[in-house]
Design an enzyme around this catalytic site. Structure first.
Site, PDB file in Angstrom:
ATOM      1  N   CYS A 121       8.064 -22.595  14.761  1.00 36.00           N
ATOM      2  CA  CYS A 121       7.506 -23.200  15.974  1.00 36.00           C
ATOM      3  C   CYS A 121       6.830 -24.534  15.715  1.00 36.00           C
ATOM      4  O   CYS A 121       6.946 -25.460  16.501  1.00 36.00           O
ATOM      5  CB  CYS A 121       6.508 -22.233  16.583  1.00 36.00           C
ATOM      6  SG  CYS A 121       5.253 -21.698  15.388  1.00 36.00           S
ATOM      7  N   ASN A 156      11.100 -14.964  14.446  1.00 34.07           N
ATOM      8  CA  ASN A 156      11.140 -15.782  13.225  1.00 34.07           C
ATOM      9  C   ASN A 156      10.186 -15.308  12.126  1.00 34.07           C
ATOM     10  O   ASN A 156      10.479 -15.494  10.944  1.00 34.07           O
ATOM     11  CB  ASN A 156      10.910 -17.267  13.556  1.00 34.07           C
ATOM     12  CG  ASN A 156       9.602 -17.521  14.274  1.00 34.07           C
ATOM     13  OD1 ASN A 156       8.980 -16.610  14.800  1.00 34.07           O
ATOM     14  ND2 ASN A 156       9.193 -18.769  14.294  1.00 34.07           N
ATOM     15  N   GLU A 190       1.332 -18.513  22.291  1.00 35.96           N
ATOM     16  CA  GLU A 190       1.766 -19.274  21.109  1.00 35.96           C
ATOM     17  C   GLU A 190       3.217 -19.647  21.352  1.00 35.96           C
ATOM     18  O   GLU A 190       4.121 -18.827  21.137  1.00 35.96           O
ATOM     19  CB  GLU A 190       1.633 -18.414  19.844  1.00 35.96           C
ATOM     20  CG  GLU A 190       0.209 -18.045  19.489  1.00 35.96           C
ATOM     21  CD  GLU A 190      -0.577 -19.203  18.888  1.00 35.96           C
ATOM     22  OE1 GLU A 190      -0.017 -20.296  18.709  1.00 35.96           O
ATOM     23  OE2 GLU A 190      -1.766 -19.005  18.613  1.00 35.96           O
ATOM     24  N   GLU A 200      13.128 -28.708  21.571  1.00 32.36           N
ATOM     25  CA  GLU A 200      12.990 -27.852  20.389  1.00 32.36           C
ATOM     26  C   GLU A 200      14.369 -27.278  20.026  1.00 32.36           C
ATOM     27  O   GLU A 200      14.995 -26.595  20.846  1.00 32.36           O
ATOM     28  CB  GLU A 200      12.019 -26.704  20.694  1.00 32.36           C
ATOM     29  CG  GLU A 200      11.783 -25.806  19.500  1.00 32.36           C
ATOM     30  CD  GLU A 200      10.868 -24.623  19.806  1.00 32.36           C
ATOM     31  OE1 GLU A 200      11.063 -23.963  20.844  1.00 32.36           O
ATOM     32  OE2 GLU A 200       9.980 -24.347  18.983  1.00 32.36           O
ATOM     33  N   GLU A 240      -4.823 -18.214  17.133  1.00 35.69           N
ATOM     34  CA  GLU A 240      -4.692 -17.118  16.173  1.00 35.69           C
ATOM     35  C   GLU A 240      -5.294 -17.605  14.857  1.00 35.69           C
ATOM     36  O   GLU A 240      -5.355 -18.812  14.598  1.00 35.69           O
ATOM     37  CB  GLU A 240      -3.224 -16.731  16.004  1.00 35.69           C
ATOM     38  CG  GLU A 240      -2.682 -16.211  17.332  1.00 35.69           C
ATOM     39  CD  GLU A 240      -1.362 -15.487  17.255  1.00 35.69           C
ATOM     40  OE1 GLU A 240      -0.426 -16.009  16.626  1.00 35.69           O
ATOM     41  OE2 GLU A 240      -1.270 -14.399  17.856  1.00 35.69           O
ATOM     42  N   GLY A 265       6.356 -16.878  21.564  1.00 32.12           N
ATOM     43  CA  GLY A 265       7.751 -17.034  21.959  1.00 32.12           C
ATOM     44  C   GLY A 265       7.970 -18.380  22.621  1.00 32.12           C
ATOM     45  O   GLY A 265       7.191 -19.324  22.430  1.00 32.12           O
ATOM     46  N   SER A 266       8.989 -18.444  23.443  1.00 33.33           N
ATOM     47  CA  SER A 266       9.394 -19.728  24.015  1.00 33.33           C
ATOM     48  C   SER A 266       8.536 -20.108  25.231  1.00 33.33           C
ATOM     49  O   SER A 266       7.888 -19.243  25.845  1.00 33.33           O
ATOM     50  CB  SER A 266      10.861 -19.651  24.446  1.00 33.33           C
ATOM     51  OG  SER A 266      10.986 -18.676  25.452  1.00 33.33           O
ATOM     52  N   VAL A 267       8.596 -21.363  25.604  1.00 30.16           N
ATOM     53  CA  VAL A 267       7.843 -21.835  26.773  1.00 30.16           C
ATOM     54  C   VAL A 267       8.311 -21.132  28.061  1.00 30.16           C
ATOM     55  O   VAL A 267       7.471 -20.642  28.827  1.00 30.16           O
ATOM     56  CB  VAL A 267       7.929 -23.373  26.899  1.00 30.16           C
ATOM     57  CG1 VAL A 267       7.274 -23.852  28.192  1.00 30.16           C
ATOM     58  CG2 VAL A 267       7.276 -24.044  25.696  1.00 30.16           C
ATOM     59  N   PRO A 268       9.634 -21.030  28.314  1.00 34.15           N
ATOM     60  CA  PRO A 268      10.033 -20.381  29.584  1.00 34.15           C
ATOM     61  C   PRO A 268       9.525 -18.943  29.683  1.00 34.15           C
ATOM     62  O   PRO A 268       9.059 -18.528  30.749  1.00 34.15           O
ATOM     63  CB  PRO A 268      11.571 -20.416  29.533  1.00 34.15           C
ATOM     64  CG  PRO A 268      11.906 -21.532  28.591  1.00 34.15           C
ATOM     65  CD  PRO A 268      10.797 -21.586  27.593  1.00 34.15           C
TER      66      PRO A 268
HETATM   67  N1  NAD Z   1       3.445 -21.002  18.554  1.00 35.70           N
HETATM   68  C1  NAD Z   1       3.763 -20.003  17.744  1.00 35.70           C
HETATM   69  O1  NAD Z   1       2.932 -19.461  17.030  1.00 35.70           O
HETATM   70  C2  NAD Z   1       5.192 -19.524  17.681  1.00 35.70           C
HETATM   71  C3  NAD Z   1       5.585 -18.730  16.599  1.00 35.70           C
HETATM   72  C4  NAD Z   1       6.901 -18.297  16.530  1.00 35.70           C
HETATM   73  C5  NAD Z   1       7.819 -18.646  17.519  1.00 35.70           C
HETATM   74  N2  NAD Z   1       7.413 -19.425  18.543  1.00 35.70           N
HETATM   75  C6  NAD Z   1       8.389 -19.838  19.566  1.00 35.70           C
HETATM   76  O2  NAD Z   1       9.217 -18.752  19.924  1.00 35.70           O
HETATM   77  C7  NAD Z   1      10.491 -19.211  20.336  1.00 35.70           C
HETATM   78  C8  NAD Z   1      11.563 -18.431  19.626  1.00 35.70           C
HETATM   79  O3  NAD Z   1      11.360 -17.068  19.792  1.00 35.70           O
HETATM   80  P1  NAD Z   1      12.199 -16.170  20.798  1.00 35.70           P
HETATM   81  O4  NAD Z   1      13.564 -16.721  20.956  1.00 35.70           O
HETATM   82  O5  NAD Z   1      12.022 -14.759  20.359  1.00 35.70           O
HETATM   83  O6  NAD Z   1      11.385 -16.402  22.161  1.00 35.70           O
HETATM   84  P2  NAD Z   1      11.557 -15.640  23.555  1.00 35.70           P
HETATM   85  O7  NAD Z   1      10.616 -16.280  24.495  1.00 35.70           O
HETATM   86  O8  NAD Z   1      12.973 -15.547  23.930  1.00 35.70           O
HETATM   87  O9  NAD Z   1      11.107 -14.134  23.242  1.00 35.70           O
HETATM   88  C9  NAD Z   1       9.841 -13.841  22.694  1.00 35.70           C
HETATM   89  C10 NAD Z   1       9.481 -12.405  23.016  1.00 35.70           C
HETATM   90  O10 NAD Z   1       9.317 -12.255  24.420  1.00 35.70           O
HETATM   91  C11 NAD Z   1      10.074 -11.148  24.888  1.00 35.70           C
HETATM   92  N3  NAD Z   1      10.435 -11.429  26.278  1.00 35.70           N
HETATM   93  C12 NAD Z   1      11.488 -12.127  26.739  1.00 35.70           C
HETATM   94  N4  NAD Z   1      11.438 -12.195  28.090  1.00 35.70           N
HETATM   95  C13 NAD Z   1      10.325 -11.532  28.480  1.00 35.70           C
HETATM   96  C14 NAD Z   1       9.719 -11.265  29.741  1.00 35.70           C
HETATM   97  N5  NAD Z   1      10.255 -11.699  30.884  1.00 35.70           N
HETATM   98  N6  NAD Z   1       8.583 -10.549  29.749  1.00 35.70           N
HETATM   99  C15 NAD Z   1       8.005 -10.115  28.618  1.00 35.70           C
HETATM  100  N7  NAD Z   1       8.535 -10.335  27.393  1.00 35.70           N
HETATM  101  C16 NAD Z   1       9.677 -11.041  27.317  1.00 35.70           C
HETATM  102  C17 NAD Z   1      11.238 -11.098  23.918  1.00 35.70           C
HETATM  103  O11 NAD Z   1      11.869  -9.835  23.950  1.00 35.70           O
HETATM  104  C18 NAD Z   1      10.542 -11.383  22.612  1.00 35.70           C
HETATM  105  O12 NAD Z   1       9.887 -10.245  22.115  1.00 35.70           O
HETATM  106  C19 NAD Z   1      10.515 -20.682  19.983  1.00 35.70           C
HETATM  107  O13 NAD Z   1      10.312 -21.455  21.137  1.00 35.70           O
HETATM  108  C20 NAD Z   1       9.353 -20.834  19.028  1.00 35.70           C
HETATM  109  O14 NAD Z   1       8.820 -22.114  18.966  1.00 35.70           O
HETATM  110  C21 NAD Z   1       6.129 -19.849  18.647  1.00 35.70           C
HETATM  111  C1  2ZO Z   2       3.678 -19.790   8.729  1.00 38.91           C
HETATM  112  N1  2ZO Z   2       4.085 -21.012   9.397  1.00 38.91           N
HETATM  113  C2  2ZO Z   2       5.090 -21.683   8.584  1.00 38.91           C
HETATM  114  C3  2ZO Z   2       2.951 -21.916   9.547  1.00 38.91           C
HETATM  115  C4  2ZO Z   2       4.697 -20.700  10.674  1.00 38.91           C
HETATM  116  C5  2ZO Z   2       3.791 -20.103  11.702  1.00 38.91           C
HETATM  117  C6  2ZO Z   2       4.528 -19.459  12.865  1.00 38.91           C
HETATM  118  C7  2ZO Z   2       5.465 -20.356  13.593  1.00 38.91           C
HETATM  119  O1  2ZO Z   2       6.621 -20.090  13.895  1.00 38.91           O
END
Ligand code: NAD
Ligand code: 2ZO
Length: 530
Positions: free
Chosen positions: A324, A193, A290, A427, A504, A268-271
């Site tokens: 996120c 994103n 994150e 989410e 961060e 990335g995602s929680v899982p």
């Molecule tokens: N808290 C934050 O700062 C923040 C910021 C942006 C996005 N997010 C979260 O990210 C999610 C969306 O992003 P997404 O769909 O790319 O998430 P995702 O978890 O599918 O993937 C994130 C990254 O992890 C990699 N990945 C996937 N499986 C892996 C594994 N088994 N081992 C190592 N790396 C692996 C992916 O290739 C990708 O680069 C949402 O849940 C969003 O809330 C959080």
């Molecule tokens: C820059 N924002 C809008 C705070 C997003 C931070 C990263 C979350 O996805």
């Protein structure tokens, strides 16, 4: 070899690049991608891995994934997923650069990071355009992302020179001191994103502390981070200090398991976060996670309604809702529910959807077809569970034929929501706002905290005591009062509960990219008990 810090002209840097210029280069114009780019025309042909100071094709792996332009559904390039050997080469490259970089003073690192920030500023339009083409967000927003990115580098450049330990007096003239030392090779794994910004939020503090980095972006958005790698090289980091390996889960796993990796910072995602933590545990590697969220935004009846409506739109519809920390559970005090809802719906219907490279577009395309389908699925389920679609939620059909295969939908406001609905609990990561009425402060705080996530939260009220009382009670890492989703890089950002840990931005991030060594110095004789 030691290099003088602040005083006098800088000594030559210990590698084969000229040092960063002290003044901005006068002749630094690059033929700009931005000047020639139109939606539906760009194709990327250069290699997308970056190692030892240059773009390279991976030596192994090689499975090709198509990369889309969300605005049109066109394939802009194929990304080659890196295998174990390529990952190892990138880590070894980072390890070699770490030896040089970690020996430099903070002031020397600061100069290089400032130069990288300057180049990003200079190339803002080109990078923002690339981000828009690969991610689908509006150019208006992508420019803000790039601004936050160079600000992040400037901020940590500013801190680099003042990273220090403590001096502690002990009895008899003895003393101790602490040294803040880098960790080594850090891995950054990013979501799709905010591709460029996430890479900067990780690399800026990591490099400022003296670490090297191997970064893996999402395979959906592999493009802009390679430009960041080139910029670091242009700014004269040692070759190999910042490397990019492309790929998905398998490549990420090679990185996380690599014995020479000292730390993993994941967005990335929680899982996936759970898997990262499991892998890190095997190697006793520290992690920053994150992760996702389902954040509450609480609107009290004594708010400025105009600001609250603006805040709710900011909390839900940036980057097509793929944010996120979005405040997607909008709790509204019943007294102003009708007035607030009417205004939010009116403003949401006016959001200009369309070609993300056009200046007046405020909502572009979602990242890809499966994700668009998933978001649509949440809306369908919300209706089945009794929510009312107050506006949007359907696909947006463009007049422009070149956009007809893009992944567009109208931003959606859901009314008649209850806390047990899936759209309120999970989410969605799309432009879907759920409105929930409440009656009392106590009730809303309890409902706001009734979630597995804890990334962010917000409150709109003119009562300053209530504002601070409520945010103090929210179980969330990033709270906003009378605004939402702004990103000053000086402020730490990160989650509670299932939204992760570590921070961060801000000074806090230094803790997560460095380790403390304590040195105990005896000034007298050893009094042995033996
Ligand atoms: N808290 C934050 O700062 C923040 C910021 C942006 C996005 N997010 C979260 O990210 C999610 C969306 O992003 P997404 O769909 O790319 O998430 P995702 O978890 O599918 O993937 C994130 C990254 O992890 C990699 N990945 C996937 N499986 C892996 C594994 N088994 N081992 C190592 N790396 C692996 C992916 O290739 C990708 O680069 C949402 O849940 C969003 O809330 C959080
Ligand atoms: C820059 N924002 C809008 C705070 C997003 C931070 C990263 C979350 O996805």
């Amino acid at each position: 070899k030691r290099h003088p810090g602040g005083a006098g002209p800088p000594a030559p840097l210990p590698w084969d690049f000229p040092g960063p210029p002290l003044l901005p280069r006068l002749c630094s114009f690059r033929p700009s991608l931005a000047m020639s780019s139109v939606t539906g025309t760009v194709t990327i042909q250069q290699p997308l891995n970056y190692r030892a100071g240059g773009r390279v094709q991976p030596v192994d792996g090689g499975q090709a994934e198509e990369v889309y332009e969300p605005a049109t559904g066109r394939v802009i390039c194929k990304v080659l997923c890196s295998g174990q050997k390529e990952v190892d080469l990138a880590v070894q490259s980072a390890k070699a650069a770490f030896k040089i970089w970690s020996q430099m003073s903070g002031m020397e690192r600061s100069r290089v990071l400032l130069e990288a920030a300057r180049i990003i500023r200079e190339q803002r339009e080109e990078i923002a355009t690339m981000e828009t083409i690969n991610n689908g967000k509006s150019i208006f927003e992508a420019r803000v992302d790039i601004d936050i990115s160079w600000q992040c580098l400037e901020y940590y450049a500013g801190l680099a020179g003042s990273l220090a330990g403590e001096h502690i007096q002990l009895p008899g003239g003895s003393f101790g001191y602490t040294r803040r030392e880098p960790l080594g090779v850090c891995v950054g794994i990013g979501a799709w994103n905010y591709p460029f910004q996430i890479a900067c939020w990780k690399s800026a503090p990591a490099l400022a502390c003296g670490n090297a980095m191997v970064f893996k972006p999402s395979p959906f958005t592999p493009v802009s981070v390679v430009r960041l790698a080139e910029i670091f090289t242009e700014a004269s980091v040692p070759k190999g200090l910042f490397n990019v390996v492309q790929g998905g889960a398998a490549t990420g796993q090679f990185l996380c398991h690599h014995p020479d990796v000292a730390k993993i910072s994941f967005t990335g995602s929680v899982p996936t976060g759970i898997k990262i933590m499991e892998m890190a545990a095997k190697g006793i590697k520290p992690v920053t996670l994150e992760l996702g969220g389902k954040s509450p935004l609480i609107i009290f009846s004594d708010c400025s309604l105009e600001n609250a409506v603006n805040g709710a739109l900011m909390a839900n519809f940036l980057t097509q809702g793929e944010v996120c920390c979005n405040g997607t559970r909008v709790f509204v005090e019943r007294k102003i529910l009708d007035a607030f809802t009417k205004e939010v719906v009116k403003r949401t219907q006016k959001i200009k959807i369309g070609d993300p490279l056009l200046e007046d577009t405020r909502m572009g395309a979602l990242i890809n077809r499966p994700h668009l389908d998933r978001v649509q699925g949440f809306i369908k389920q919300a209706k089945e569970q009794g929510a009312e679609v107050l506006c949007g939620g359907d696909l947006w059909v463009p007049d422009d034929p070149k956009l007809k295969n893009g992944y567009y939908m109208r931003p959606c406001v859901l009314g008649n929501c209850t806390d047990d609905m899936t759209c309120v609990k999970e989410e969605i990561f799309g432009p879907v706002m759920s409105i929930l009425p409440f009656d009392t402060e106590e009730e809303v705080v309890e409902r706001a905290n009734n979630t597995k996530f804890g990334l962010a939260g917000g409150v709109f009220t003119r009562d300053i005591q209530k504002a601070h009382r409520v945010v103090a009670a929210l179980k969330a890492g990033m709270c906003f009062i009378n605004n939402y989703n702004i990103s000053p890089v000086e402020l730490p950002f990160g989650g509670y509960k299932a939204s992760g840990f570590g921070r961060e931005n801000g000074r806090a991030a230094i803790e997560y990219y460095s380790q403390l060594k304590t040195v105990c110095v005896e000034m007298g004789d050893v009094e042995s008990v033996f």
